[in-house]
Design a protein around this motif. Structure first.
Motif, PDB file in Angstrom:
ATOM      1  N   ASP A 122       0.855  -1.180   0.000  1.00  0.00           N
ATOM      2  CA  ASP A 122       0.000   0.000   0.000  1.00  0.00           C
ATOM      3  C   ASP A 122       0.891   1.229   0.000  1.00  0.00           C
ATOM      4  N   THR A 144       0.299   4.224  -0.635  1.00  0.00           N
ATOM      5  CA  THR A 144      -0.250   5.479  -0.129  1.00  0.00           C
ATOM      6  C   THR A 144       0.202   5.762   1.297  1.00  0.00           C
ATOM      7  N   ARG A 145       0.754   4.758   1.945  1.00  0.00           N
ATOM      8  CA  ARG A 145       1.219   4.927   3.319  1.00  0.00           C
ATOM      9  C   ARG A 145       2.735   4.814   3.424  1.00  0.00           C
ATOM     10  N   ASP A 190       4.610   6.486   6.400  1.00  0.00           N
ATOM     11  CA  ASP A 190       4.459   6.082   7.802  1.00  0.00           C
ATOM     12  C   ASP A 190       5.806   5.781   8.457  1.00  0.00           C
ATOM     13  N   ASP A 215       5.791   7.225  12.185  1.00  0.00           N
ATOM     14  CA  ASP A 215       4.532   7.568  12.834  1.00  0.00           C
ATOM     15  C   ASP A 215       4.182   6.377  13.727  1.00  0.00           C
ATOM     16  N   ALA A 256       0.526   5.079  13.714  1.00  0.00           N
ATOM     17  CA  ALA A 256       0.169   4.410  12.465  1.00  0.00           C
ATOM     18  C   ALA A 256       0.826   3.038  12.376  1.00  0.00           C
ATOM     19  N   PHE A 291      -1.120  -0.583  12.152  1.00  0.00           N
ATOM     20  CA  PHE A 291      -0.845  -1.500  11.042  1.00  0.00           C
ATOM     21  C   PHE A 291      -0.506  -2.894  11.560  1.00  0.00           C
ATOM     22  N   LEU A 330       3.654   0.702   2.489  1.00  0.00           N
ATOM     23  CA  LEU A 330       3.624  -0.450   3.368  1.00  0.00           C
ATOM     24  C   LEU A 330       3.728  -1.723   2.529  1.00  0.00           C
TER      25      LEU A 330
END
Length: 364
Positions: A219, A221-222, A225, A252, A255, A259, A352
């Motif tokens: 992913d 988009t993360r 993190d 983070d 976050a 996860f 991720l």
């Protein structure tokens, strides 16, 4: 106490006989079915002296029990001056080869997962190939953060299935030297990360034993993190990036915790469902363990008994791509796995990224 693997299987003729048989089979001799692929040997290496969590807690201005109480980490290791990722990786690789009863010249491939390479280029795997004198091996890195070992397994098995006339043995390594990329004043990262390496030799195994399908995911988009924001093409090294500590790990923490809490039970459920089994049928589940106390607490939610989880992070901290194979190596040497038992590898990390594979453990 820290697990420093010592017990090694003495070299035998079994692996060399398998190599010759597999080379014949892959060339079409006797029309034999293709082999499965399994872990033939493991090894790990921890550098330097262990740094105790109470010592580190004091340096951060915290109560001596703060780190261990929240993470379960008792100590971590720090690479010495002049020790690079390739040095740690080569040491772990030699132990894995010894465990498999093989020499570096028997390897056809070296795949190395790391977020802390010797340099941006060439690949650290090529440095390891030179250190091992594995002259017949192709070598490359995979950049999947803490999931790097599982991604490396997929690359190795795919290569072994498609090569013709090459050695049927591959080496998969996870290694990190995080200590060079930490902000010593950031308790969220300084408390967790350590240095270390672990490796596994992959070779032929009779069906139905071996590594099952490897399932991977990401992913992007993360990606923010957990990252080292400077030093690449987006933010090249400069006086500003140095002053802003851009070359250290930024995380983070909330976050990351969320996860971990969600992904481990999900990976166990997905792998079990795909294999048509229940989590209780797994002899061993080897997860990445950035926070060993948190990971251990997820056993019940994943449908597991605590004893099914291989937890070794308390001895080393978060060693990234080396975390999962280190825990596997430690488990094999302290509790063992019997032929036919099911072992689940469950990796997850920055990106991720995540991945899992179910291994039907082969006979010794």
């Amino acid at each position: 106490m820290t697990v420093q693997p010592q017990k090694r299987r003495p070299p035998t003729e079994r692996h060399r006989t398998e190599r010759h048989r597999t080379e014949r089979d892959r060339s079409g001799g006797e029309h034999a079915p293709p082999p499965g692929w399994a872990i033939a040997g493991t090894g790990s290496y921890l550098p330097g002296r262990p740094v105790a969590s109470d010592e580190l807690s004091r340096s951060l201005g915290l109560d001596p029990s703060w780190i261990e109480g929240r993470t379960g980490i008792r100590h971590r290791h720090v690479a010495g001056d002049g020790q690079a990722a390739s040095d740690l990786a080569a040491a772990a690789a030699r132990r894995a080869l010894d465990d498999a009863g093989l020499d570096p010249g028997d390897l056809g491939l070296i795949v190395l997962g790391t977020s802390t390479p010797d340099e941006l280029g060439p690949s650290t795997a090529c440095r390891v190939q030179a250190l091992l004198e594995a002259r017949h091996a192709a070598a490359f890195d995979v950049a999947a953060a803490c999931t790097g070992f599982v991604y490396g397994l997929q690359a190795a098995v795919g290569w072994l299935c498609t090569q013709r006339g090459s050695s049927p043995y591959a080496l998969v390594i996870g290694v990190e030297v995080y200590s060079r990329f930490l902000n010593s004043g950031d308790r969220a990262t300084a408390a967790l990360f350590g240095d270390g390496a672990a490796a596994a030799v992959i070779g032929p195994a009779p069906r139905p034993y071996g590594i099952g399908p490897v399932t991977l995911g990401s992913d992007g988009t993360r990606a923010g993190d957990v990252l080292i924001p400077a030093g690449g093409s987006r933010a090249p090294a400069s006086l500003d990036t140095l002053a802003g500590l851009g070359h250290t790990i930024h995380m983070d923490a909330r976050a990351a915790r969320d996860f971990i809490t969600g992904i481990l039970p999900r990976l166990v459920a997905e792998a079990s469902a795909a294999a048509g089994i229940k989590p209780a049928d797994l002899a061993l589940v080897v997860p990445h363990q950035p926070n060993p106390r948190l990971v251990a607490s997820l056993a019940g939610e994943a449908g597991l008994e605590p004893g099914q989880l291989a937890i070794a992070g308390q001895d080393v901290g978060n060693i990234g791509a080396a975390s999962l194979p280190y825990a596997l190596d430690a488990a094999l040497r302290t509790r063992g796995v019997q032929a036919g038992e099911l072992v689940l590898l469950a990796g997850f990390g920055a990106g991720l990224t995540w991945g899992h594979t179910l291994i039907t453990w082969p006979p010794a």
